[in-house]
Design an enzyme around this catalytic site. Structure first.
Site, PDB file in Angstrom:
ATOM      1  N   GLU A  37      -4.227   6.860 -11.635  1.00 41.90           N
ATOM      2  CA  GLU A  37      -4.588   5.908 -10.593  1.00 41.90           C
ATOM      3  C   GLU A  37      -4.027   6.259  -9.228  1.00 41.90           C
ATOM      4  OE1 GLU A  37      -4.910   1.025 -10.184  1.00 41.90           O
ATOM      5  OE2 GLU A  37      -3.641   1.930 -11.719  1.00 41.90           O
ATOM      6  N   ILE A  42       3.286   2.170  -9.436  1.00 43.29           N
ATOM      7  CA  ILE A  42       3.313   0.769  -9.048  1.00 43.29           C
ATOM      8  C   ILE A  42       4.261   0.542  -7.878  1.00 43.29           C
ATOM      9  CG2 ILE A  42       4.000  -1.552  -9.797  1.00 43.29           C
ATOM     10  CD1 ILE A  42       1.314  -0.675 -10.874  1.00 43.29           C
ATOM     11  N   THR A 183      12.149 -16.427 -12.300  1.00 45.30           N
ATOM     12  CA  THR A 183      12.997 -16.278 -11.112  1.00 45.30           C
ATOM     13  C   THR A 183      13.807 -14.991 -11.135  1.00 45.30           C
ATOM     14  OG1 THR A 183      14.862 -17.495 -12.061  1.00 45.30           O
ATOM     15  CG2 THR A 183      13.185 -18.778 -10.903  1.00 45.30           C
ATOM     16  N   GLY A 272       8.261 -11.172 -16.302  1.00 48.27           N
ATOM     17  CA  GLY A 272       8.740  -9.901 -16.840  1.00 48.27           C
ATOM     18  C   GLY A 272       7.639  -8.876 -16.970  1.00 48.27           C
ATOM     19  N   HIS A 446      34.321  -1.823  12.800  1.00 49.28           N
ATOM     20  CA  HIS A 446      34.251  -3.180  13.354  1.00 49.28           C
ATOM     21  C   HIS A 446      33.426  -3.159  14.635  1.00 49.28           C
ATOM     22  CE1 HIS A 446      35.547  -7.201  14.553  1.00 49.28           C
ATOM     23  NE2 HIS A 446      35.772  -6.698  15.769  1.00 49.28           N
TER      24      HIS A 446
END
Length: 467
Positions: A37, A42, A183, A272, A446
């Protein structure tokens, strides 16, 4: 195809497969990759990269909405058009996929379009899109076929009303309301994107907290932040039924013995993923598959000599950088590279690009204690950091977990602005087996957000300066 015999043949050109093929070529192997593909898999085409493009749009929208906080006045109302948002996301994915093609060409890796199937020892059949089939031979074969969205009976995505990540990335119009089931990183990232774009978002998680793989303290802070943004969160809850209407879905949600129904425009299923192990010809080999994932040893070898597997098809953690690293170590082991080390999943960082971001590496505090460690824990909040306050990002936390006896860094957990960039510092420390002694004496610049990493280490040993 002029070449039909290779030293290494990789099935799948995702972040595991194409990296493995390139590393093999660098080591002098004659390498090829078969992809049915998209080059980049993905991750580059429908996952990691295009979702970050969407989330960047959401981030900009968020800052525009809060422009007054920074002394900037935006005249007129702020609106958006979903079509160019999606178009930009797809263009970013396309650019990177083309980049992978260039890298493979540069490294003289043969790219073969088609679907591969193992025929037996060292033999692979490739079916082209036009139906023509050819046979290839290879001394070594790496399966890097990735994974796809997991589905549950009755909650199957249909591409219109109930979406997987693919449909959620390319909406034709912005829904007014969405229910996100799950989640983990995928679910939370889409929840963040759609909420920032003004969508009414409800998220449902079957266990008792969101982001369940993260440290409990980080999960709680994320819950608080998402709720403040207006998300409705239901934990310890389960979607048992989806009634699909013409342009909406009514979901039945059960929790604590009670049942309720909510109606939304769209549902995103993010429960999942499952490995792409089907139609690979594994029945012609000794390769073992358990729970839809290929079983390998620490060097990614299957039970079939000469056949290996890497990435999502092998199981959790389902992360692109894990797949890439497995591809490299697998190839280097094949090539006999001295000093090749097996994967240590405790050193794999995890990142969730929500708002706020979440990042971690190693053991959570609870898992460290469960493993028998006596721990020292350091915490430093964003509110104590000058750069965070200047950025207008004072909410967040950096947490470090050490072995009290040896000073080993066991884990690090963060929530807040740009923590997905910061976590690599702790990942390097873990890979180098650094103890608190080296981290305490490291000089951090810093003003930076990274100073909180130092302060968290100091806090674990009662030496925090700024909080």
């Amino acid at each position: 195809m002029a070449d039909t015999d290779f030293d290494l043949l990789v099935i799948g050109a995702g972040p595991g497969g194409y990296v493995a093929a390139i590393r093999a070529a660098q080591l002098g192997m004659k390498a090829a990759v078969v992809e049915r593909e998209h080059l980049g898999g993905i991750c580059l085409n429908w996952g990691c990269i295009p979702t970050k493009a969407l989330l960047r749009t959401a981030e900009i929208a968020h800052y525009i909405q809060h422009a007054k906080d920074y002394g900037i006045t935006v005249n007129g109302s702020v609106s958006y058009d979903v079509a160019p948002i999606v178009k930009r996301s797809r263009q970013v994915a396309g650019q990177l996929s083309a980049g992978v093609k260039g890298l493979l060409k540069k490294n003289k890796v043969t790219v073969i379009d088609g679907t591969a199937k193992l025929l037996g020892k060292g033999k692979v059949e490739v079916a082209a899109k036009d139906g023509n089939k050819s046979q290839l031979g290879a001394k070594h074969i790496i399966i890097a076929t990735g994974a796809r969205a997991r589905t549950l009976p009755g909650l199957e995505p249909d591409g219109k009303l109930v979406w997987t990540y693919r449909e959620a990335m390319v909406p034709e119009k912005m829904p007014k309301s969405i229910l996100v089931i799950g989640t983990g990183a995928i679910g939370v990232e889409f929840a963040s994107f759609y909420r920032a774009m003004g969508v009414d978002v409800t998220i449902v998680e079957v266990v008792d907290r969101i982001l369940p793989v993260e440290d409990e303290e980080i999960s709680a802070l994320a819950h608080k932040a998402f709720t403040k943004q207006g998300m409705k969160i239901k934990t310890g809850a389960k979607v048992t039924k989806l009634d699909r209407h013409t342009d909406s879905v009514t979901a039945t949600i059960e929790s604590g013995g009670k049942s309720e129904q909510i109606t939304v425009d769209r549902v995103i299923s993010a429960i999942g993923i499952t490995g792409n192990t089907e139609n690979l010809g594994l029945e012609n080999t000794k390769v073992k598959v358990e729970r839809n994932h290929i079983v390998t040893d620490q060097y990614m070898r299957t039970d079939e000599p000469g056949v290996y597997a890497i990435g999502d098809v092998c199981g959790a953690p389902w992360l692109a950088h894990k797949a890439s690293h497995e591809g490299v170590l697998c190839v280097e082991k094949i090539a006999g590279v001295e000093g090749t080390h097996p994967m240590d999943i405790r050193n794999i960082p995890g990142c969730t690009y929500s708002m706020p971001q979440v990042a971690s590496v190693g053991l959570t505090e609870a898992k460290a204690k469960a493993a028998g460690y006596e721990v020292r824990v350091g915490r430093f909040p964003f509110i104590g950091n000058g750069k965070a306050i200047a950025l207008g990002e004072p909410e967040g936390l950096v947490k470090t977990v050490f072995d009290a006896k040896t000073g080993e860094l066991l884990g690090a957990h963060m929530i807040g602005a740009e923590v997905t960039e910061l976590i690599q510092g702790y990942t390097i420390a873990k890979t180098m087996e650094t103890t608190e002694a080296e981290l305490l004496h490291t000089i951090f610049p810093h003003p930076t957000l990274s100073e909180m990493m130092h302060e968290s280490v100091l806090a674990a040993y009662g030496r925090a300066i700024h909080y």
